[in-house]
Design a protein around this motif. Structure first.
Motif, PDB file in Angstrom:
ATOM      1  N   GLN A  64       0.863  -1.182   0.000  1.00 13.57           N
ATOM      2  CA  GLN A  64       0.000   0.000   0.000  1.00 13.57           C
ATOM      3  C   GLN A  64       0.897   1.229   0.000  1.00 13.57           C
ATOM      4  O   GLN A  64       1.901   1.272   0.715  1.00 13.57           O
ATOM      5  N   ARG A 168      -2.412  -0.612  -4.399  1.00 15.91           N
ATOM      6  CA  ARG A 168      -3.278   0.483  -3.967  1.00 15.91           C
ATOM      7  C   ARG A 168      -2.462   1.724  -3.622  1.00 15.91           C
ATOM      8  O   ARG A 168      -1.415   1.643  -2.973  1.00 15.91           O
ATOM      9  N   SER A 263     -11.478  -6.408  -6.374  1.00 15.82           N
ATOM     10  CA  SER A 263     -11.759  -5.147  -5.689  1.00 15.82           C
ATOM     11  C   SER A 263     -13.266  -4.976  -5.566  1.00 15.82           C
ATOM     12  O   SER A 263     -14.003  -5.249  -6.515  1.00 15.82           O
ATOM     13  N   THR A 302      -8.286  -3.932   3.437  1.00 12.64           N
ATOM     14  CA  THR A 302      -7.434  -4.756   2.578  1.00 12.64           C
ATOM     15  C   THR A 302      -7.126  -6.083   3.251  1.00 12.64           C
ATOM     16  O   THR A 302      -6.703  -6.115   4.414  1.00 12.64           O
ATOM     17  N   SER A 381      -9.573  -6.059  -1.824  1.00 11.72           N
ATOM     18  CA  SER A 381      -9.865  -4.829  -1.083  1.00 11.72           C
ATOM     19  C   SER A 381     -11.344  -4.499  -1.143  1.00 11.72           C
ATOM     20  O   SER A 381     -12.041  -4.854  -2.099  1.00 11.72           O
TER      21      SER A 381
END
Length: 404
Positions: A64, A168, A263, A302, A381
């Motif tokens: 991330q 992300r 996602s 996540t 996520s």
């Protein structure tokens, strides 16, 4: 002793003394030379680089990236742990860097801008198709770009081989940090049922072979009988080849298989749950949200990996603070005429829900929970937001949620 013998003896003694002196000098200098050579080898040997080593280890976890507009810095996290941090230069007030939830959608090691005079933008990692990316660039110590996120050479070069498409990226005014998070409404792994199409495809070739064999045998038997009944008439030699049975299934009935991370986006504005896999839409469904007029906030959950006790997935949370909206309102006189020019007014709405409160208020369809559970993997996520799907979300992107 003759003169010649004395001269020979003297030459021999001189040679022996010279050899002894040379051996002595070599004995003195050789250890010193060896020590020098050892130091040179030690200096030229590859020294450990904690920062680069950290980047290499980071790629083994779920990554991330958080970019803070306020502090002008970028932070890389792996499985929720901070790995590296460096300075950035984001967009100026006239060309602001958009804030919200993004992901890396394209990478180009030797990219050159097609908007700003072919300017070099090495180690480019794009987050929108409209032109916003992270790349190597000048860092004057303040926001100075046309909207991109400039990185130092060292950070950009180390980050480049570490990331993959889909990582992300969060851009916020502040500097949010991921925290471990648990909630009963987060997705849990679910065993994927056997695909009936696979069983049909395995059985079908056998059926075709049986049909072909039966057809061939029947035709051969007919030709044998015809030849026996009319011996003067030759049997046909160019018989049509047997045709395989047509498959019963249609391509449109077969399940489309995709690869890539999953996602999920829940939008209060749309009143729906949207699911993508590998940058392509998978399905969407309506959802029920309690207190629909109350903000949910923007929260990113996540999946990091399986829990040690085998009781589901480990999750972390990144919540993006909601900024007050600035809207232009025109003051009017009591007669309804326009008064002064429009001025931006800060509108303070209801406070947003915490992440736990937001999940409590959302009722997801059982079918959606089951389908997502079958695809659940590290890197999956869930984004919950008051916003709708941004115009930046499209072909070849993950969900892009603009918060400002």
């Amino acid at each position: 002793m003759s003169g010649s013998n004395r001269r020979g003896s003297l030459a021999l003694r001189t040679a022996l003394v010279s050899s002894a002196v040379f051996a002595f000098m070599v004995g003195i200098t050789d250890p010193a030379d060896a020590a020098i050579r050892s130091r040179v080898r030690a200096d030229t040997a590859k020294k450990p680089n904690p920062e680069k080593d950290a980047f290499a280890e980071a790629s083994k976890g779920v990554l991330q990236i958080v970019v803070s507009i306020g502090s002008q810095r970028v932070t890389l996290y792996s499985n929720g742990t901070r790995v590296a941090q460096g300075p950035v230069s984001t967009g100026t007030p006239g060309h602001p860097t958009p804030m919200g939830v993004f992901s890396i959608i394209q990478k180009d090691r030797y990219h050159h801008s097609n908007l700003y005079g072919n300017a070099p933008m090495y180690y480019m990692q794009r987050i929108t198709w409209s032109g916003v990316a992270m790349h190597e660039g000048a860092l004057p110590g303040h926001a100075a770009s046309h909207g991109c996120i400039r990185l130092s050479h060292g950070f950009a070069a180390a980050l480049w081989p570490t990331t993959k498409l889909g990582v992300r990226v969060i851009v916020a005014r502040t500097d949010p940090t991921p925290t471990e998070f648990e909630h009963p409404k987060l997705f849990v792994p679910r065993a994927k049922p056997a695909d009936p199409a696979d069983a049909v495809s395995e059985a079908r070739p056998t059926l075709i072979r049986v049909a072909e064999s039966t057809t061939t045998d029947a035709r051969a038997l007919d030709m044998t009988r015809a030849a026996a009944a009319d011996p003067e008439k030759p049997a046909p030699t160019n018989a049509d080849p047997p045709k395989p049975l047509a498959p019963t299934g249609r391509q449109s009935d077969q399940t489309l298989k995709r690869a890539g991370h999953v996602s999920v986006f829940v939008s209060r504005k749309e009143g729906k749950i949207f699911v993508r896999q590998g940058f392509a839409p998978l399905f969407d469904m309506p959802v029920v949200i309690a207190e629909p007029d109350r903000p949910l906030g923007t929260h990113v959950f996540t999946a990091l990996g399986a829990r040690p006790d085998g009781g589901g997935m480990r999750w972390n949370l990144l919540s993006i603070p909601t900024e007050a909206r600035r809207v232009a309102e025109t003051s009017r006189t009591h007669k309804g005429r326009k008064g002064e020019a429009a001025k931006p007014v800060v509108v303070q709405g209801s406070p947003a829900s915490t992440a736990a409160e937001a999940l409590d208020r959302i009722q997801l369809p059982t079918e959606a929970m089951e389908r997502i559970g079958e695809l659940l993997a590290p890197g999956t996520s869930l984004v919950v937001s008051d916003q709708g799907i941004s115009g930046e979300t499209g072909r070849g992107t993950d969900f892009i949620v603009l918060t400002r």
